[in-house]
Design a protein around this motif. Structure first.
Motif, PDB file in Angstrom:
ATOM      1  N   UNK A  31       0.775  -0.984   0.204  1.00 53.62           N
ATOM      2  CA  UNK A  31      -0.015   0.012  -0.239  1.00 53.62           C
ATOM      3  C   UNK A  31       1.005   1.007   0.086  1.00 53.62           C
ATOM      4  N   UNK A  32       2.088   0.562   0.598  1.00 52.57           N
ATOM      5  CA  UNK A  32       2.952   2.448   0.670  1.00 52.57           C
ATOM      6  C   UNK A  32       3.384   1.975  -0.904  1.00 52.57           C
ATOM      7  N   UNK A  33       3.782   1.668  -1.085  1.00 54.04           N
ATOM      8  CA  UNK A  33       4.867   1.442  -2.581  1.00 54.04           C
ATOM      9  C   UNK A  33       3.882   1.995  -3.963  1.00 54.04           C
ATOM     10  N   UNK A  34       2.613   1.211  -3.722  1.00 54.01           N
ATOM     11  CA  UNK A  34       1.281   2.219  -4.232  1.00 54.01           C
ATOM     12  C   UNK A  34       1.249   3.748  -4.147  1.00 54.01           C
ATOM     13  N   UNK A  35       1.469   4.025  -3.333  1.00 56.55           N
ATOM     14  CA  UNK A  35       1.203   5.920  -2.846  1.00 56.55           C
ATOM     15  C   UNK A  35       2.226   6.132  -2.807  1.00 56.55           C
ATOM     16  N   UNK A  36       3.400   6.081  -2.984  1.00 61.88           N
ATOM     17  CA  UNK A  36       4.998   6.448  -3.150  1.00 61.88           C
ATOM     18  C   UNK A  36       4.811   6.508  -4.599  1.00 61.88           C
ATOM     19  N   UNK A  37       4.467   5.794  -5.315  1.00 61.71           N
ATOM     20  CA  UNK A  37       4.257   5.670  -6.889  1.00 61.71           C
ATOM     21  C   UNK A  37       3.894   6.226  -7.988  1.00 61.71           C
ATOM     22  N   UNK A  38       2.300   5.855  -6.855  1.00 56.59           N
ATOM     23  CA  UNK A  38       1.517   7.214  -7.785  1.00 56.59           C
ATOM     24  C   UNK A  38       1.717   8.484  -7.164  1.00 56.59           C
ATOM     25  N   UNK A  39       2.275   9.031  -6.454  1.00 57.09           N
ATOM     26  CA  UNK A  39       2.632  10.303  -5.868  1.00 57.09           C
ATOM     27  C   UNK A  39       4.183  10.579  -6.836  1.00 57.09           C
ATOM     28  N   UNK A  40       4.895   9.985  -7.363  1.00 52.35           N
ATOM     29  CA  UNK A  40       6.255  10.395  -8.315  1.00 52.35           C
ATOM     30  C   UNK A  40       5.886  10.591  -9.402  1.00 52.35           C
ATOM     31  N   UNK A  41       4.855   9.524 -10.071  1.00 54.33           N
ATOM     32  CA  UNK A  41       4.212   9.599 -11.053  1.00 54.33           C
ATOM     33  C   UNK A  41       3.391  11.030 -11.527  1.00 54.33           C
ATOM     34  N   UNK A  42       3.170  11.266 -10.739  1.00 49.54           N
ATOM     35  CA  UNK A  42       2.501  12.770 -10.711  1.00 49.54           C
ATOM     36  C   UNK A  42       2.723  13.740 -12.324  1.00 49.54           C
ATOM     37  N   UNK A  43       1.529  13.803 -13.094  1.00 55.00           N
ATOM     38  CA  UNK A  43       2.447  14.753 -13.975  1.00 55.00           C
ATOM     39  C   UNK A  43       3.879  15.615 -13.551  1.00 55.00           C
ATOM     40  N   UNK A  44       4.873  15.744 -13.838  1.00 57.01           N
ATOM     41  CA  UNK A  44       5.942  16.937 -13.626  1.00 57.01           C
ATOM     42  C   UNK A  44       5.307  18.172 -13.383  1.00 57.01           C
ATOM     43  N   UNK A  45       4.172  19.185 -14.199  1.00 54.82           N
ATOM     44  CA  UNK A  45       3.641  20.476 -14.030  1.00 54.82           C
ATOM     45  C   UNK A  45       2.810  20.574 -12.704  1.00 54.82           C
ATOM     46  N   UNK A  46       2.588  19.333 -12.082  1.00 52.89           N
ATOM     47  CA  UNK A  46       1.669  19.309 -10.870  1.00 52.89           C
ATOM     48  C   UNK A  46       2.557  19.491  -9.655  1.00 52.89           C
ATOM     49  N   UNK A  47       2.130  19.427  -8.936  1.00 49.74           N
ATOM     50  CA  UNK A  47       2.626  20.108  -7.300  1.00 49.74           C
ATOM     51  C   UNK A  47       2.390  18.465  -6.732  1.00 49.74           C
ATOM     52  N   UNK A  97       8.341   8.299   0.886  1.00 53.92           N
ATOM     53  CA  UNK A  97       6.902   9.387   1.104  1.00 53.92           C
ATOM     54  C   UNK A  97       7.149  10.266   1.720  1.00 53.92           C
ATOM     55  N   UNK A  98       8.525  10.124   3.159  1.00 53.97           N
ATOM     56  CA  UNK A  98       8.656  11.558   4.040  1.00 53.97           C
ATOM     57  C   UNK A  98       9.570  11.698   2.941  1.00 53.97           C
ATOM     58  N   UNK A  99      10.207  10.906   2.270  1.00 59.07           N
ATOM     59  CA  UNK A  99      10.924  11.942   1.066  1.00 59.07           C
ATOM     60  C   UNK A  99      10.064  13.474  -0.438  1.00 59.07           C
ATOM     61  N   UNK A 100       8.912  12.458  -0.354  1.00 63.70           N
ATOM     62  CA  UNK A 100       8.031  13.814  -0.654  1.00 63.70           C
ATOM     63  C   UNK A 100       7.345  14.696   0.065  1.00 63.70           C
TER      64      UNK A 100
END
Length: 187
Positions: free
Chosen positions: A20-36, A68-71
């Motif tokens: 679950x944490x990995x999926x969340x981290x991947x989802x956040x890190x794959x957000x479009x680069x123009x999106x914070x 996740x904490x890194x983000x």
């Protein structure tokens, strides 16, 4: 936030929490680069921070929480990184320290360079962690990476770490951000 609360309040297999944490981290890190990267509420941040800091928790849950904490809170991750490298734990902690090293480039990109911690890693009791540092050093930062790779290659007591440093140097040959004569400079 609801997902993290459920993870915290249930007795789940650590593999489920990690996934679950990995999926969340991947989802956040794959957000479009123009999106914070979206911010999270204090409760969620506190839960994730607790998992990242808890050295009694499953190693891979710690590692994904640290991702996740890194983000979400690079400043807190920076403190955690320094703590773990300053006071290496026993057992599986070596995997956590090795994974934390992979957060260094991200912290640097976010304006929080922590490359001075490599001097601590050079004295890490685990040759696995020192080998991982050699790999991370080729992620950029040629002016600093070369200096430390050279020290690992020439001065580390472990032949495995020296070999990892040389392999990392070899992987930089031909890259524009690294001197192509790096291997020759060793001699």
């Amino acid at each position: 936030p609801a997902l993290f609360s459920r993870l915290a309040n249930a007795e789940l297999d650590p593999r489920v929490v990690r996934a679950a944490l990995s999926a969340a981290a991947t989802g956040f890190s794959n957000a479009p680069s123009d999106q914070a990267i979206p911010t999270v509420d204090a409760k969620t941040l506190s839960l994730v921070s607790g998992w990242a800091h808890d050295n009694q928790r499953d190693v891979w849950v710690q590692a994904e929480a640290q991702r996740l904490l890194a983000m979400w809170s690079p400043g807190e991750l920076s403190v955690l990184l320094a703590e773990r490298l300053r006071n290496p734990g026993q057992g599986d902690d070596l995997f956590v320290r090795a994974r934390l090293l992979h957060r260094l480039p991200e912290l640097d990109r976010r304006g929080m360079p922590q490359w001075n911690l490599i001097t601590r890693v050079r004295r890490d009791p685990s040759e696995f962690v020192r080998q991982e540092a050699c790999s991370v050093l080729t992620s950029g930062w040629a002016h600093l990476g070369w200096k430390w790779l050279r020290e690992f290659a020439l001065d580390d007591p472990s032949p495995r770490v020296r070999a990892a440093a040389l392999a990392s140097v070899r992987s930089t040959v031909g890259r524009a951000d690294w001197r192509s004569t790096a291997v020759v400079d060793l001699f």
